[in-house]
Design a protein around this motif. Sequence first.
Motif, mmCIF file in Angstrom:
data_model
loop_
_atom_site.group_PDB
_atom_site.id
_atom_site.type_symbol
_atom_site.label_atom_id
_atom_site.label_comp_id
_atom_site.label_asym_id
_atom_site.label_seq_id
_atom_site.Cartn_x
_atom_site.Cartn_y
_atom_site.Cartn_z
ATOM 1 N N VAL A 194 0.636 100.033 36.269
ATOM 2 C CA VAL A 194 0.087 99.672 37.576
ATOM 3 C C VAL A 194 -0.204 100.953 38.350
ATOM 4 O O VAL A 194 0.655 101.828 38.471
ATOM 5 N N LEU A 195 -1.428 101.056 38.856
ATOM 6 C CA LEU A 195 -1.871 102.274 39.554
ATOM 7 C C LEU A 195 -2.526 101.928 40.886
ATOM 8 O O LEU A 195 -3.043 100.825 41.062
ATOM 9 N N VAL A 230 -3.888 98.242 35.607
ATOM 10 C CA VAL A 230 -4.366 97.321 36.639
ATOM 11 C C VAL A 230 -4.087 97.966 37.995
ATOM 12 O O VAL A 230 -3.122 98.708 38.163
ATOM 13 N N HIS A 231 -4.952 97.699 38.951
ATOM 14 C CA HIS A 231 -4.771 98.212 40.307
ATOM 15 C C HIS A 231 -3.638 97.447 40.982
ATOM 16 O O HIS A 231 -3.497 96.235 40.804
ATOM 17 N N ASP A 315 -8.129 106.928 42.728
ATOM 18 C CA ASP A 315 -8.350 107.438 44.080
ATOM 19 C C ASP A 315 -7.188 107.060 44.997
ATOM 20 O O ASP A 315 -6.698 107.881 45.782
ATOM 21 N N GLY A 316 -6.746 105.809 44.894
ATOM 22 C CA GLY A 316 -5.638 105.356 45.732
ATOM 23 C C GLY A 316 -4.340 106.077 45.419
ATOM 24 O O GLY A 316 -3.590 106.474 46.322
ATOM 25 N N ALA A 317 -4.063 106.257 44.117
ATOM 26 C CA ALA A 317 -2.839 106.936 43.701
ATOM 27 C C ALA A 317 -2.852 108.402 44.126
ATOM 28 O O ALA A 317 -1.869 108.921 44.668
ATOM 29 N N VAL A 318 -3.978 109.087 43.894
ATOM 30 C CA VAL A 318 -4.097 110.504 44.256
ATOM 31 C C VAL A 318 -3.981 110.680 45.760
ATOM 32 O O VAL A 318 -3.284 111.585 46.250
ATOM 33 N N GLN A 319 -4.644 109.802 46.518
ATOM 34 C CA GLN A 319 -4.605 109.903 47.979
ATOM 35 C C GLN A 319 -3.191 109.728 48.510
ATOM 36 O O GLN A 319 -2.742 110.483 49.379
#
Length: 327
Positions: A194-195, A230-231, A315-319
């Motif tokens: 999950v990411l 999966v997001h 993008d969400g994980a990095v941010q």
Amino acid sequence: MEDVRGTVCVTGGTGYVASWLILRLLQHGYSVRATVRSSPAGKRDISYLTSLPGAQEKLQIFHADLNNPETFNEAIQGCTGVFHLAHPMDVEGKEPEEVVTKRALEGTLGILKACLDSKTVKRVVYTSSLATILFNSKSLEETDENTWSEVDACRSNKLVSSSYLVSKTVVERTALEFAERNGLDLVTVVLPIVLGPFVCPNVPASVYMGLAPIFGDQEQCEYLVSTNMVHIDDAASAHIFLLEHANAKGRYICSSIQTTIRELYDFLSARYPELHISIPDHLMEIKGYKGTTVSSMKLWNAGFKFKCGIGEMFDGAVQSCKEKGFL
């Protein structure tokens, strides 16, 4: 199910998926009871839960522990739905397999019995893992909910400890059997890596694993040779969807992306050139290995739609990692 936007319980509330699920449940208008383990010093910071929008009015925190299943009773009593996410996370095998399995199994059965005794719980949604499906000797081209991991294959795996693989497999099977035997409405959500963004203060294990090439963790990259993802928002939405879907039954794989280490390297290098992506040479030489194709068709056919792609995941994980000072 009808009129389920009452009170629901989320076990293991401090976890990655659980905390994001609580966020979304509050937004959907549910009252939420989250169970968390008491820390020895009593100083666990759960402000990231209690400060969520709507938490002051609609979130209650209960202390409960899988070692003492009866501690979940109070949180479950009066709920219309229960999301059971609490599970010992012993991926590295620090505890013997039988100890982890016993704790997870007895805790889960205690929770399911509390759901039955409550007389109010209409459905239980249990969070499982692709670990319960992928580790078998069948060499299948495509895998779905009918496939189960085999204990011998779990124990022979070198990457993930048998404590985690066996316990997840045994607990999910036992939960489904218990529900069938006792007339309890239970569905399971089978998750891959999950990411995405996170509200918890530390980098979740699955996010760290997915970002291993960015963090430069050569060992963790081994997990990404053939990866299903999966997001986090799709994972949380699937949980709520399966609580509310009248005809939901049995297991549901919730995986939207399958990629190889080479494809992942090419994607990350192009998207984040400033982050100096690093993957071990011997893994880069592996080409064209996809492993078994994992099918989420059952969830699709039920009417669920994935909304986020691989770009949103990373993008969400990095941010989030940047905002919290990890990158």
